[in-house]
Design a protein around this motif. Structure first.
Motif, short mmCIF file in Angstrom:
data_model
loop_
_atom_site.label_atom_id
_atom_site.label_comp_id
_atom_site.label_asym_id
_atom_site.label_seq_id
_atom_site.Cartn_x
_atom_site.Cartn_y
_atom_site.Cartn_z
N SER A 257 63.92 -13.23 -58.22
CA SER A 257 62.80 -14.17 -58.12
C SER A 257 63.12 -15.49 -58.82
O SER A 257 64.06 -15.56 -59.62
N VAL A 258 62.31 -16.50 -58.53
CA VAL A 258 62.41 -17.78 -59.21
C VAL A 258 62.25 -17.57 -60.73
O VAL A 258 62.93 -18.22 -61.53
N PHE A 261 65.56 -16.73 -62.08
CA PHE A 261 66.47 -17.88 -62.12
C PHE A 261 66.09 -18.83 -63.27
O PHE A 261 66.96 -19.40 -63.92
N GLU A 262 64.79 -18.97 -63.49
CA GLU A 262 64.36 -19.84 -64.60
C GLU A 262 64.78 -19.27 -65.94
O GLU A 262 65.17 -20.00 -66.85
N LYS A 300 67.41 -18.47 -48.93
CA LYS A 300 66.41 -19.21 -49.73
C LYS A 300 66.63 -18.93 -51.23
O LYS A 300 66.53 -19.84 -52.06
N LEU A 301 66.95 -17.66 -51.55
CA LEU A 301 67.23 -17.33 -52.96
C LEU A 301 68.41 -18.13 -53.48
O LEU A 301 68.39 -18.65 -54.59
N LYS A 303 69.49 -20.98 -52.41
CA LYS A 303 69.07 -22.38 -52.56
C LYS A 303 68.28 -22.57 -53.86
O LYS A 303 68.55 -23.51 -54.64
N ASP A 304 67.33 -21.65 -54.11
CA ASP A 304 66.51 -21.73 -55.33
C ASP A 304 67.40 -21.61 -56.57
O ASP A 304 67.25 -22.36 -57.53
N PHE A 305 68.33 -20.64 -56.52
CA PHE A 305 69.21 -20.42 -57.67
C PHE A 305 70.01 -21.69 -57.97
O PHE A 305 70.08 -22.13 -59.12
N ARG A 307 69.39 -24.73 -57.17
CA ARG A 307 68.54 -25.84 -57.62
C ARG A 307 68.15 -25.65 -59.10
O ARG A 307 68.19 -26.60 -59.88
N ILE A 308 67.83 -24.41 -59.47
CA ILE A 308 67.29 -24.16 -60.81
C ILE A 308 68.40 -24.02 -61.86
O ILE A 308 68.29 -24.52 -62.97
#
Ligand code: 5AD
Ligand code: SF4
Length: 388
Positions: A257-258, A261-262, A300-301, A303-305, A307-308
């Motif tokens: 999840s985001v 990654f955060e 999408k995961l 991409k999120d990873f 980016r974060i």
């Protein structure tokens, strides 16, 4: 004279960790370790069932040592780990010199088993029966265990996912998480011992916390670990002597999840490298594998990873030649690998495993074709890894 034990480990990090635990138990029981099977009084093999070739190696190695029993009838042979669970008593038929079997959930009983055998019992079996699957407890390390610079800490064990190709849920049972205070106290001890790298282990770390009395998620555990590391580095005056890095494996994309990654991005002690096995780039095959996500969700995961987590890297696992994988499905995987550009990936040829749902599917990709796909994907990934 001190008794000597030889332990050989096959398979994953979880097995490596389990073997450490058994070594520790036997050292406390008055044994010393032997690097050579020829010198040992007790020979233990911690085994892997994830692919057939891993099992074939165990049968080959253990059978080749049968001569030691002929030389000394008191030598004890034990098969521990996943093959003990997967094969049970049939192991005694294939390797008549084996004295006992011990599944991964019963490793703390090894000293007791060896005592039974010394008293004359042979053919001792300590494996989970189906009633007990998932209820066994994770054995603990004693406080004074010997450790190296890199240490594994088990945070959970077992798996409830039942990917259709995978034997793990059948040989390691259902998911069990360790309470966070136990994990934090182990981490605190390790910081005091000045370890430089801690790997948190679990078959599916992202579902950490399921079934515990406390309400805690994996990212929350990571935050608590980071605080423990920070405050103990300060307390033990190690802040300037170098960093302690924490990583973990394995993550399931279905539960990543985001929030995770955060945590990776924000916590100083955490490695920015994530192992996130995709297995296939074809949605049809992912569905047949029962992975619980689509290629679009996985992309999408990624991409999120990216980016974060600045400068973060992702590695993956793939299986080629899964039943029903057409040339088009394989090309989808090949193209996905080229598109996503993992920093590294492990690539495996599908191997039919007992108990699994996929073992009922027709293993219809010919061996030569599996090899071709394996070679092609491996070469493609190697080129990408070289450029990293
Ligand atoms: N055949 C081939 N590879 C497998 N893996 C798990 N089960 C099998 C199997 N039956 C691979 C998966 C997993 C890795 C640890 O081993 O890619 O992520
Ligand atoms: Fe096996 Fe899937 Fe569980 Fe991983 S998540 S251990 S591949 S069943």
């Amino acid at each position: 004279m001190m008794k000597k034990v030889y332990i050989r480990t096959f398979g994953c990090q979880m097995n490596a960790h389990d073997s450490e635990r058994v070594k520790d138990l036997l050292l406390n029981d008055g044994y010393c370790l032997s690097d050579e099977p020829e010198d040992a009084d007790v020979l233990l093999f911690n085994t892997c069932s994830v692919r057939k070739n891993a099992e074939d190696r165990v049968f080959g190695v253990v059978n080749s040592l049968k001569r030691l029993r002929k030389k000394d009838p008191d030598v004890i042979f034990g098969i521990m780990g996943c093959m003990a669970e997967a094969h049970g008593r049939s192991i005694f038929e294939r390797m008549g010199h084996v004295d006992f079997l011990c599944g991964p959930a019963d490793l703390d009983k090894i000293p007791e088993i060896i005592e039974k055998i010394k008293k004359g019992q042979r053919g001792v079996v300590y494996c989970m029966d189906s009633r007990l699957r998932g209820n066994d407890k994770i054995p603990l390390f004693p406080e004074d265990r010997k450790i190296g610079k890199r240490v594994y800490v088990k945070i959970m064990e077992g798996c409830d996912n039942f990917c259709s190709y995978c034997v793990v849920p059948y040989v390691r049972g259902g998911e069990r998480s360790r309470p966070s205070r136990e994990i934090l106290s182990e981490i605190k001890q390790l910081v005091d011992k000045e370890v430089k790298k801690i790997t948190l282990l679990g078959q599916n770390v992202n579902s950490y916390g399921k079934g515990l009395k406390e309400d805690i998620s994996f990212p929350e555990l990571l935050r608590k670990i980071d605080i423990t590391v920070k405050s103990n580095l300060v307390k033990s005056n190690q802040v300037r002597s170098g960093r302690l890095e924490i990583d973990f494996m394995t993550s399931h994309p279905k539960d990543a999840s985001v929030d995770l990654f955060e945590a990776i991005a924000g916590l100083k002690s955490l490695s920015k490298q994530l192992h996130l096995p995709l297995q296939s780039g074809s949605n049809k095959i992912l569905k047949r594998m029962n992975r619980g996500y689509t290629l679009e969700k996985y992309s999408k995961l990624v991409k999120d990873f990216r980016r974060i987590v600045k400068k973060g890297t992702i590695t993956s696992d793939f299986i080629v030649g899964f039943p029903g994988e057409t040339k088009k499905d394989f090309n989808d995987t090949l193209n996905t690998v080229k598109e996503i550009r993992f920093s590294g990936a492990y690539i495996f040829k599908y191997s039919s495993r007992p108990f699994t749902k996929a073992s009922k599917f027709k293993d219809d990709v010919l061996t030569e074709e599996k090899e071709r796909r394996h070679g092609l994907l491996l070469e493609t990934q190697r080129e990408i890894s070289r450029n990293y």
